[in-house]
Enzyme design. Structure first.
Site, PDB file in Angstrom:
ATOM      1  N   TRP A 181       0.910  -1.221  -0.001  1.00  0.00           N
ATOM      2  CA  TRP A 181       0.078  -0.075  -0.057  1.00  0.00           C
ATOM      3  C   TRP A 181       0.833   1.151   0.056  1.00  0.00           C
ATOM      4  O   TRP A 181       1.843   1.269   0.721  1.00  0.00           O
ATOM      5  CB  TRP A 181      -0.748   0.064   1.205  1.00  0.00           C
ATOM      6  CG  TRP A 181      -1.623   1.415   1.283  1.00  0.00           C
ATOM      7  CD1 TRP A 181      -2.700   1.795   0.564  1.00  0.00           C
ATOM      8  CD2 TRP A 181      -1.221   2.540   2.325  1.00  0.00           C
ATOM      9  NE1 TRP A 181      -3.057   3.064   0.785  1.00  0.00           N
ATOM     10  CE2 TRP A 181      -2.312   3.573   2.000  1.00  0.00           C
ATOM     11  CE3 TRP A 181      -0.361   2.736   3.243  1.00  0.00           C
ATOM     12  CZ2 TRP A 181      -2.176   4.734   2.615  1.00  0.00           C
ATOM     13  CZ3 TRP A 181      -0.402   4.014   4.072  1.00  0.00           C
ATOM     14  CH2 TRP A 181      -1.312   4.970   3.532  1.00  0.00           C
ATOM     15  N   GLU A 220      -2.900  -2.911  -2.667  1.00  0.00           N
ATOM     16  CA  GLU A 220      -4.205  -2.281  -1.875  1.00  0.00           C
ATOM     17  C   GLU A 220      -4.524  -0.929  -2.148  1.00  0.00           C
ATOM     18  O   GLU A 220      -3.775   0.122  -2.273  1.00  0.00           O
ATOM     19  CB  GLU A 220      -3.905  -2.193  -0.345  1.00  0.00           C
ATOM     20  CG  GLU A 220      -4.905  -1.544   0.642  1.00  0.00           C
ATOM     21  CD  GLU A 220      -4.529  -1.718   2.038  1.00  0.00           C
ATOM     22  OE1 GLU A 220      -3.252  -1.694   2.283  1.00  0.00           O
ATOM     23  OE2 GLU A 220      -5.648  -1.325   2.886  1.00  0.00           O
ATOM     24  N   LYS A 222      -7.275   2.705  -2.377  1.00  0.00           N
ATOM     25  CA  LYS A 222      -7.855   3.686  -1.450  1.00  0.00           C
ATOM     26  C   LYS A 222      -8.515   4.729  -2.241  1.00  0.00           C
ATOM     27  O   LYS A 222      -7.930   5.204  -3.203  1.00  0.00           O
ATOM     28  CB  LYS A 222      -6.512   4.297  -0.643  1.00  0.00           C
ATOM     29  CG  LYS A 222      -7.142   4.939   0.650  1.00  0.00           C
ATOM     30  CD  LYS A 222      -6.053   5.068   1.720  1.00  0.00           C
ATOM     31  CE  LYS A 222      -6.689   5.705   2.788  1.00  0.00           C
ATOM     32  NZ  LYS A 222      -5.563   5.745   4.084  1.00  0.00           N
ATOM     33  N   ASP A 253      -9.813  -3.014   1.473  1.00  0.00           N
ATOM     34  CA  ASP A 253      -9.801  -2.346   2.998  1.00  0.00           C
ATOM     35  C   ASP A 253     -11.171  -1.667   3.122  1.00  0.00           C
ATOM     36  O   ASP A 253     -11.808  -1.142   2.616  1.00  0.00           O
ATOM     37  CB  ASP A 253      -8.667  -1.472   3.033  1.00  0.00           C
ATOM     38  CG  ASP A 253      -8.714  -0.892   4.759  1.00  0.00           C
ATOM     39  OD1 ASP A 253      -9.663  -0.355   5.110  1.00  0.00           O
ATOM     40  OD2 ASP A 253      -7.544  -0.990   5.184  1.00  0.00           O
ATOM     41  N   HIS A 256     -11.808   1.959   2.588  1.00  0.00           N
ATOM     42  CA  HIS A 256     -10.960   2.719   1.634  1.00  0.00           C
ATOM     43  C   HIS A 256     -11.853   3.021   0.465  1.00  0.00           C
ATOM     44  O   HIS A 256     -11.398   3.019  -0.538  1.00  0.00           O
ATOM     45  CB  HIS A 256      -9.888   1.744   0.979  1.00  0.00           C
ATOM     46  CG  HIS A 256      -8.792   1.771   2.061  1.00  0.00           C
ATOM     47  ND1 HIS A 256      -7.363   1.413   1.552  1.00  0.00           N
ATOM     48  CD2 HIS A 256      -8.406   2.315   3.252  1.00  0.00           C
ATOM     49  CE1 HIS A 256      -6.536   1.515   2.547  1.00  0.00           C
ATOM     50  NE2 HIS A 256      -7.266   2.144   3.690  1.00  0.00           N
ATOM     51  N   HIS A 280      -8.620  -6.411   4.315  1.00  0.00           N
ATOM     52  CA  HIS A 280      -8.271  -5.745   5.461  1.00  0.00           C
ATOM     53  C   HIS A 280      -9.490  -5.245   6.145  1.00  0.00           C
ATOM     54  O   HIS A 280     -10.409  -4.129   5.785  1.00  0.00           O
ATOM     55  CB  HIS A 280      -7.669  -4.304   5.171  1.00  0.00           C
ATOM     56  CG  HIS A 280      -6.070  -4.394   5.005  1.00  0.00           C
ATOM     57  ND1 HIS A 280      -5.235  -3.504   4.707  1.00  0.00           N
ATOM     58  CD2 HIS A 280      -5.264  -5.702   5.074  1.00  0.00           C
ATOM     59  CE1 HIS A 280      -4.062  -3.843   4.857  1.00  0.00           C
ATOM     60  NE2 HIS A 280      -3.917  -5.294   4.974  1.00  0.00           N
ATOM     61  N   ASP A 288     -12.317   8.818   8.905  1.00  0.00           N
ATOM     62  CA  ASP A 288     -11.614   7.905   9.411  1.00  0.00           C
ATOM     63  C   ASP A 288     -11.819   6.345   9.159  1.00  0.00           C
ATOM     64  O   ASP A 288     -12.867   6.084   8.988  1.00  0.00           O
ATOM     65  CB  ASP A 288     -11.118   7.961  11.065  1.00  0.00           C
ATOM     66  CG  ASP A 288     -10.445   6.986  11.612  1.00  0.00           C
ATOM     67  OD1 ASP A 288      -9.367   7.132  11.068  1.00  0.00           O
ATOM     68  OD2 ASP A 288     -10.609   6.052  12.101  1.00  0.00           O
ATOM     69  N   ASP A 290      -9.832   3.754  10.084  1.00  0.00           N
ATOM     70  CA  ASP A 290      -9.207   2.779  10.776  1.00  0.00           C
ATOM     71  C   ASP A 290      -9.667   2.594  12.204  1.00  0.00           C
ATOM     72  O   ASP A 290      -9.031   2.392  13.183  1.00  0.00           O
ATOM     73  CB  ASP A 290      -7.749   2.974  10.969  1.00  0.00           C
ATOM     74  CG  ASP A 290      -7.275   3.267   9.508  1.00  0.00           C
ATOM     75  OD1 ASP A 290      -7.114   2.272   8.781  1.00  0.00           O
ATOM     76  OD2 ASP A 290      -6.950   4.101   8.863  1.00  0.00           O
ATOM     77  N   ASP A 320      -7.111  -4.567  10.180  1.00  0.00           N
ATOM     78  CA  ASP A 320      -6.386  -3.152   9.956  1.00  0.00           C
ATOM     79  C   ASP A 320      -6.964  -2.089  10.329  1.00  0.00           C
ATOM     80  O   ASP A 320      -7.959  -1.562   9.921  1.00  0.00           O
ATOM     81  CB  ASP A 320      -6.023  -3.146   8.411  1.00  0.00           C
ATOM     82  CG  ASP A 320      -5.123  -2.006   8.154  1.00  0.00           C
ATOM     83  OD1 ASP A 320      -4.524  -1.371   8.964  1.00  0.00           O
ATOM     84  OD2 ASP A 320      -5.150  -1.393   7.145  1.00  0.00           O
TER      85      ASP A 320
END
Ligand code: RNT
Ligand code: ZN
Length: 413
Positions: A181, A220, A222, A253, A256, A280, A288, A290, A320
């Site tokens: 990534w 990965e 995003k 992810d 993302h 992920h 955000d 995460d 993740d």
């Protein structure tokens, strides 16, 4: 009759075998990310500022792991309350460099030998990631940088990271996953969106031209990040194309994509064109990407999709997220337990009945049955699975981990 026996009967009435579901769950390993344990700081020696960009963590909860021993102790503690046998996912910044300055283009397997020994002693498998962020050369562009010198630096880093991954794979006797990534992108609207993408593609071609044993590669994508709101070089389209054409894994992810997009809906499409996926599992909250994983509708739907499509063998599930505001071991355990519970729920779905309704156009029954499933006693099945894995099924673990967090906070001042 025990709670489990009752649950077993209730599910059996719908054609679901709970023993079989537990058995299948026992065979599933998640790859737990190491970076929740220290807010993605790593152990590089420290004249270099870690604020080189690309990633951001909030929170300053006391007790964060400051070296490999502490991080491993915390991971072990987390695993003591997470049912199942899982993998550990490392980043290049977690090498043990013995106090020496080892730059990213100099890392070698020997810097990770301590992790390999530990993993062997605990019967754990390792996965790996090159680290392009938090470095003076990170800037806004790494592999897509217009400066050849910077690009070459990161290409060398990625090649070394893949060699380390392959070393993990050989040492553990089963492939290790390498995920790539890069944060490359811009806060403001660029004029040229094409050239950086051409450069990223060329850098990747060079990185992946090296064929290695015992490694599974992933890339990965995003949509945007903090500081890359207007443009991300490695977009979904970019990597979907790259992964499909080059026969490597696509990494999706959960944080993302646009908040109204469902990653669960992408499993059945992407797997038609990519041999395998890396997931992920994360939790996006507004901007955000995460937050700590919980049993959200999306995580449950994601696991159901993997099970319904019978793609468990082709999907590598990793976590993740990073939250520095709470007990970090607790954050790991919360997210991993939530992911495993969601998988169990998926394995307990009466797919045959639901499919039959669907095929017969009985949409009311399909809808109502999906709602009724929410009230079936899956917790008794979860309890049995936890018991078999010698971890607490219920909230007893919360106190235990809270105490551990207080203890390390006091010791690691
Ligand atoms: C960042 C990506 C990436 C990182 C880790 C640390 O947006 O999700 O996977 O979180 O590599
Ligand atoms: Zn990710």
């Amino acid at each position: 009759m025990s709670q489990y026996e009752k649950a077993k009967e209730a599910y059996a009435a719908l054609g679901v075998d709970t023993d079989k579901a537990i058995k299948r769950l026992c065979d599933i390993s998640l790859s737990m990310h190491c970076w929740q344990g220290d807010d993605v700081a790593g152990f590089e020696s420290d004249d270099s500022e870690l604020s080189g960009g690309g990633i951001q963590v909030t929170g300053n909860h006391p007790g964060k792991a400051g070296n490999a021993e502490e991080l491993r102790a915390d991971i072990e503690k987390a695993f003591s309350v997470i049912p199942g046998k899982h993998r550990v996912n490392l980043h290049a910044i977690y090498g043990e460099f013995g106090g020496k300055k080892v730059d990213r283009d100099e890392i070698e397997p020997c810097h990770f030998a301590g992790w390999v020994d530990w993993a062997k002693s605990k019967d754990l498998k390792l996965d790996f990631n090159a680290t392009f962020f938090s470095h003076p050369k990170s800037g806004s562009y790494s592999l897509a940088n217009a400066d050849k010198g910077i690009r070459d630096f990161w290409i060398e880093h990625a090649k070394r990271a893949r060699a380390i991954t392959s070393y993990f794979g050989e040492q553990q006797g089963c492939p290790s996953v390498h995920n790539l990534w890069v944060h490359d992108g811009e806060k403001e609207v660029p004029i040229d969106r094409l050239s950086p993408r051409i450069r990223l593609k060329e850098s990747l071609d060079e990185i992946f031209s090296v064929k290695l044993p015992s490694i599974k590669d992933a890339v990965e994508c995003k949509l945007f990040g903090i500081g890359s709101e207007a443009y991300v070089v490695g977009s979904h389209e970019f990597y979907l194309g790259y992964a499909a054409l080059n026969d490597i894994m696509l990494c999706l992810d959960l944080g993302h994509f646009h908040p109204t997009e469902n990653i669960s809906d992408k499993i059945s499409s992407t797997l038609l064109f990519c041999k395998e996926l890396l997931l992920h599992v994360s939790r996006p909250v507004r901007w955000d990407s995460d937050h700590v994983v919980i049993m959200s509708d999306e995580v449950k739907e994601l696991m159901r999709e993997i099970v319904r499509t019978n793609m468990l063998d082709r999907v590598n599930i990793a976590t993740d997220y990073f939250d520095g505001t709470v007990n970090r071991v607790g954050a790991w355990a919360t997210g991993m337990r939530a992911a495993m519970k969601s998988l169990l729920l998926a394995l307990l779905e009466p797919v045959d009945i639901l499919r039959k309704y669907e095929n017969e156009g009985r949409n009311f029954e399909r809808l109502a049955m999906q709602e009724e499933m929410k009230c079936l006693p899956y917790t008794a099945v979860w309890a049995r699975y936890c018991e078999m894995n010698n971890v607490p099924a219920g909230p007893e673990w919360v106190d235990d981990i809270a105490k551990y967090g207080d203890k390390v906070a006091a010791e690691r001042k």
